[in-house]
Design a protein around this motif. Structure first.
Motif, PDB file in Angstrom:
ATOM      1  N   SER A   1     -23.918 -53.566 -16.673  1.00  0.00           N
ATOM      2  CA  SER A   1     -25.141 -54.073 -16.052  1.00  0.00           C
ATOM      3  C   SER A   1     -25.041 -55.574 -15.825  1.00  0.00           C
ATOM      4  O   SER A   1     -24.210 -56.256 -16.433  1.00  0.00           O
ATOM      5  CB  SER A   1     -26.354 -53.779 -16.947  1.00  0.00           C
ATOM      6  N   ASN A   2     -25.883 -56.102 -14.957  1.00  0.00           N
ATOM      7  CA  ASN A   2     -25.938 -57.541 -14.723  1.00  0.00           C
ATOM      8  C   ASN A   2     -26.289 -58.278 -16.012  1.00  0.00           C
ATOM      9  O   ASN A   2     -25.694 -59.309 -16.327  1.00  0.00           O
ATOM     10  CB  ASN A   2     -26.979 -57.862 -13.647  1.00  0.00           C
ATOM     11  N   ARG A   3     -27.244 -57.753 -16.747  1.00  0.00           N
ATOM     12  CA  ARG A   3     -27.675 -58.414 -17.985  1.00  0.00           C
ATOM     13  C   ARG A   3     -26.543 -58.451 -19.014  1.00  0.00           C
ATOM     14  O   ARG A   3     -26.278 -59.488 -19.641  1.00  0.00           O
ATOM     15  CB  ARG A   3     -28.893 -57.698 -18.571  1.00  0.00           C
ATOM     16  N   GLY A   4     -25.867 -57.317 -19.196  1.00  0.00           N
ATOM     17  CA  GLY A   4     -24.785 -57.259 -20.156  1.00  0.00           C
ATOM     18  C   GLY A   4     -23.634 -58.188 -19.792  1.00  0.00           C
ATOM     19  O   GLY A   4     -23.080 -58.882 -20.643  1.00  0.00           O
ATOM     20  N   ALA A   5     -23.294 -58.223 -18.495  1.00  0.00           N
ATOM     21  CA  ALA A   5     -22.201 -59.088 -18.040  1.00  0.00           C
ATOM     22  C   ALA A   5     -22.572 -60.557 -18.214  1.00  0.00           C
ATOM     23  O   ALA A   5     -21.727 -61.378 -18.589  1.00  0.00           O
ATOM     24  CB  ALA A   5     -21.874 -58.788 -16.582  1.00  0.00           C
ATOM     25  N   TYR A   6     -23.820 -60.892 -17.938  1.00  0.00           N
ATOM     26  CA  TYR A   6     -24.297 -62.272 -18.093  1.00  0.00           C
ATOM     27  C   TYR A   6     -24.172 -62.730 -19.542  1.00  0.00           C
ATOM     28  O   TYR A   6     -23.609 -63.791 -19.837  1.00  0.00           O
ATOM     29  CB  TYR A   6     -25.749 -62.354 -17.619  1.00  0.00           C
ATOM     30  N   LEU A   7     -24.662 -61.908 -20.452  1.00  0.00           N
ATOM     31  CA  LEU A   7     -24.619 -62.273 -21.869  1.00  0.00           C
ATOM     32  C   LEU A   7     -23.189 -62.307 -22.406  1.00  0.00           C
ATOM     33  O   LEU A   7     -22.817 -63.201 -23.173  1.00  0.00           O
ATOM     34  CB  LEU A   7     -25.467 -61.297 -22.684  1.00  0.00           C
ATOM     35  N   ASN A   8     -22.375 -61.333 -21.988  1.00  0.00           N
ATOM     36  CA  ASN A   8     -21.022 -61.297 -22.518  1.00  0.00           C
ATOM     37  C   ASN A   8     -20.158 -62.424 -21.961  1.00  0.00           C
ATOM     38  O   ASN A   8     -19.291 -62.951 -22.670  1.00  0.00           O
ATOM     39  CB  ASN A   8     -20.364 -59.956 -22.219  1.00  0.00           C
ATOM     40  N   SER A   9     -20.389 -62.818 -20.711  1.00  0.00           N
ATOM     41  CA  SER A   9     -19.614 -63.922 -20.144  1.00  0.00           C
ATOM     42  C   SER A   9     -19.885 -65.219 -20.896  1.00  0.00           C
ATOM     43  O   SER A   9     -18.960 -65.982 -21.207  1.00  0.00           O
ATOM     44  CB  SER A   9     -19.922 -64.090 -18.653  1.00  0.00           C
ATOM     45  N   LEU A  10     -21.145 -65.469 -21.237  1.00  0.00           N
ATOM     46  CA  LEU A  10     -21.483 -66.681 -21.989  1.00  0.00           C
ATOM     47  C   LEU A  10     -20.992 -66.591 -23.434  1.00  0.00           C
ATOM     48  O   LEU A  10     -20.539 -67.588 -24.012  1.00  0.00           O
ATOM     49  CB  LEU A  10     -22.996 -66.914 -21.957  1.00  0.00           C
ATOM     50  N   ALA A  11     -21.084 -65.404 -24.008  1.00  0.00           N
ATOM     51  CA  ALA A  11     -20.605 -65.229 -25.388  1.00  0.00           C
ATOM     52  C   ALA A  11     -19.099 -65.462 -25.477  1.00  0.00           C
ATOM     53  O   ALA A  11     -18.613 -66.092 -26.420  1.00  0.00           O
ATOM     54  CB  ALA A  11     -20.958 -63.826 -25.882  1.00  0.00           C
ATOM     55  N   CYS A  12     -18.354 -64.965 -24.494  1.00  0.00           N
ATOM     56  CA  CYS A  12     -16.901 -65.140 -24.504  1.00  0.00           C
ATOM     57  C   CYS A  12     -16.506 -66.602 -24.330  1.00  0.00           C
ATOM     58  O   CYS A  12     -15.512 -67.059 -24.897  1.00  0.00           O
ATOM     59  CB  CYS A  12     -16.253 -64.274 -23.421  1.00  0.00           C
ATOM     60  N   VAL A  13     -17.289 -67.337 -23.537  1.00  0.00           N
ATOM     61  CA  VAL A  13     -17.054 -68.776 -23.410  1.00  0.00           C
ATOM     62  C   VAL A  13     -17.244 -69.451 -24.766  1.00  0.00           C
ATOM     63  O   VAL A  13     -16.457 -70.316 -25.175  1.00  0.00           O
ATOM     64  CB  VAL A  13     -18.008 -69.387 -22.360  1.00  0.00           C
ATOM     65  N   LEU A  14     -18.277 -69.039 -25.485  1.00  0.00           N
ATOM     66  CA  LEU A  14     -18.577 -69.632 -26.786  1.00  0.00           C
ATOM     67  C   LEU A  14     -17.492 -69.323 -27.798  1.00  0.00           C
ATOM     68  O   LEU A  14     -16.968 -70.230 -28.463  1.00  0.00           O
ATOM     69  CB  LEU A  14     -19.930 -69.123 -27.288  1.00  0.00           C
ATOM     70  N   ILE A  15     -17.126 -68.056 -27.940  1.00  0.00           N
ATOM     71  CA  ILE A  15     -16.157 -67.694 -28.978  1.00  0.00           C
ATOM     72  C   ILE A  15     -14.758 -68.207 -28.636  1.00  0.00           C
ATOM     73  O   ILE A  15     -13.910 -68.327 -29.521  1.00  0.00           O
ATOM     74  CB  ILE A  15     -16.139 -66.174 -29.241  1.00  0.00           C
ATOM     75  N   HIS A  16     -14.536 -68.508 -27.369  1.00  0.00           N
ATOM     76  CA  HIS A  16     -13.249 -69.061 -26.954  1.00  0.00           C
ATOM     77  C   HIS A  16     -13.186 -70.576 -27.187  1.00  0.00           C
ATOM     78  O   HIS A  16     -12.145 -71.203 -26.989  1.00  0.00           O
ATOM     79  CB  HIS A  16     -13.009 -68.768 -25.472  1.00  0.00           C
TER      80      HIS A  16
END
Length: 444
Positions: free
Chosen positions: A152-167
């Motif tokens: 979903s758009n919502r899931g992709a939005y949250l996961n893209s930002l989360a991956c930036v953070l954990i990286h």
């Protein structure tokens, strides 16, 4: 450039799916924006698939358009031929050429020509609901037909930002693409890197020397890769190839051996470990590093980095549960259960497969199919796939532990068995062996 779909809008009476078949090239980054901005759904296909599998996925997904890299044109033509035997209409083919390619004269649609003819004023088509589809990713299908995982758009939005953070990314990073963009949309990082003004360095193929040269040339700050990529780098680059600056490298899946982690960090990389599945948009957990761990020995640090860690902020709940009783296992590092997820970056379901979707969410949690333990500090560690666990004398045997021997070592079967008996519980040690050209199998 982002409005190249203007030419196709008259062909799309409703939200349509657009497939891509290409390695990590600039067009793949662009298409991750162009397709959703045109109101369509992106479906990145694995570049290693054979014609039959590509044909099956195109039929199942009902893709209207297929963007294909020039190097994959032949396998695509074979897939289209197979598809025409089962349905009257095939997706429109758009060729992504190499520089000064003759393809624009052979095919009706060619990527760069479409980009040049795009209409700048074409309005972006936003989703009606944040839960609308943005991507369809197919699982590998190693044990069955691949399933279409709905993002979903919502899931992709949250996961893209989360991956930036954990990286560990800050503003304007330079990201080297060794993680395939067809795999979970590159862990959602085409969108994440753009969100913080980053630069993408694209690699058509994985080669340790090529990776090193691009890191130096473009001052790369971050990259990702499977443990095999780390192993390639560690065993290919010599000590004189030490990087001029530190590079954060995120790996996921089975942890690299401590010796690989140690060697690659000597070259100038800083390794972090994450875990997830296609159904969790790629990365769902990370081994959040604690400063006090820096003082530990190389071996102790390696063991800690081998853990899959804790959930990132996009995941609502992460737990290791008994798959039957749904009770959480003890935080003792020994009690084994199934790793389960809840949250927005968990798939909306499998396309056209309500039965498999229902099975994946029995008990209200997404069941990963991975077995793991929880340590005293709450960090999880993957032990095996649920379907791969070996039971001997009533005891569970983790094949990951048995298989974690160094590659490229010249030993015979008896030496391996003796090695296992000296370092593992006896019930884990193999008692028989069968070496073949492609695999080594043990019988307990």
């Amino acid at each position: 450039m982002l409005y190249l779909f203007f030419i196709f809008r008259t062909l799309m009476n409703e939200t349509s799916l657009v497939a891509t078949l290409a390695p990590n090239i600039p067009a793949m980054v662009e298409l991750h924006f162009a397709i959703p901005m045109a109101g369509a759904i992106i479906c990145p296909l694995n570049t290693r698939l054979d014609p039959n599998m590509i044909s099956n996925i195109l039929k199942h997904s009902e893709a209207k358009i297929l963007f294909v890299d020039h190097q994959l044109l032949q396998v695509t033509k074979e897939a289209i031929h197979l598809l025409k035997n089962t349905q009257p209409e095939s997706p429109l083919l758009v060729i992504i050429p190499e520089f000064l390619s003759p393809y624009k004269h052979e095919h009706k649609y060619e990527y760069e020509t479409l980009v040049e003819s795009g209409v700048i004023e074409f309005p972006m088509i936003r989703p009606h609901d944040e839960c609308d589809l943005i991507s369809l990713s197919y699982t590998s299908g190693t044990t069955s037909k691949p399933k279409g995982v709905v993002f979903s758009n919502r899931g992709a939005y949250l996961n893209s930002l989360a991956c930036v953070l954990i990286h560990g990314m800050r503003q304007m990073p330079t990201y080297l693409w060794s993680v395939p963009m067809f795999h979970c949309d590159g862990w959602c990082l085409p969108w994440g890197v753009a969100a913080i003004g980053g630069t993408n360095v694209c690699l058509r193929r994985i080669d340790p020397e090529h990776i090193f040269d691009n890191i130096v040339l473009h001052k790369v700050t971050h990259m990702g890769g499977a443990p095999t990529v780390l192993n390639m780098i560690a065993n290919s680059l010599t000590a004189d190839k030490k990087l001029p600056h530190s590079v954060e490298i995120m790996t996921a899946g089975a942890p690299p051996p401590p010796t690989v982690i140690s060697k690659i960090e000597e070259l100038g990389f800083r390794v972090s470990h994450a875990y997830g599945l296609t159904e969790t948009y790629g990365l769902g957990t990370w081994c959040l590093w604690k400063p006090e761990w820096d003082q530990l020995s190389v071996e102790e640090r390696g063991k800690l980095k081998a853990r899959q860690g804790v959930k990132h902020f996009g995941i609502e709940e992460l737990d290791v549960k008994d798959p039957v009783t749904m009770e959480s296992v003890k935080c003792d590092g020994k009690s084994i259960g199934e790793i389960m997820f809840q949250g927005n970056p968990v798939m909306s379901g499998y396309l056209k497969d309500p039965g498999a979707t229902e099975e994946a969410f029995v008990g209200g949690w997404f069941r990963s199919g991975d077995l793991g333990v929880k340590h005293e500090d709450g960090y999880i560690e993957v032990k095996d796939r649920l379907k791969d666990i070996v039971i001997s004398g009533g005891e569970n045997i983790s094949t990951i532990e048995v298989e974690s021997l160094k590659e490229g070592v010249d030993v015979d079967a008896e030496e391996i068995i003796e090695y296992c008996r000296d370092r593992m519980s006896h019930y884990m040690a193999p008692s028989d062996r069968d070496f073949s050209r492609f695999a080594t199998e043990f019988d307990w």
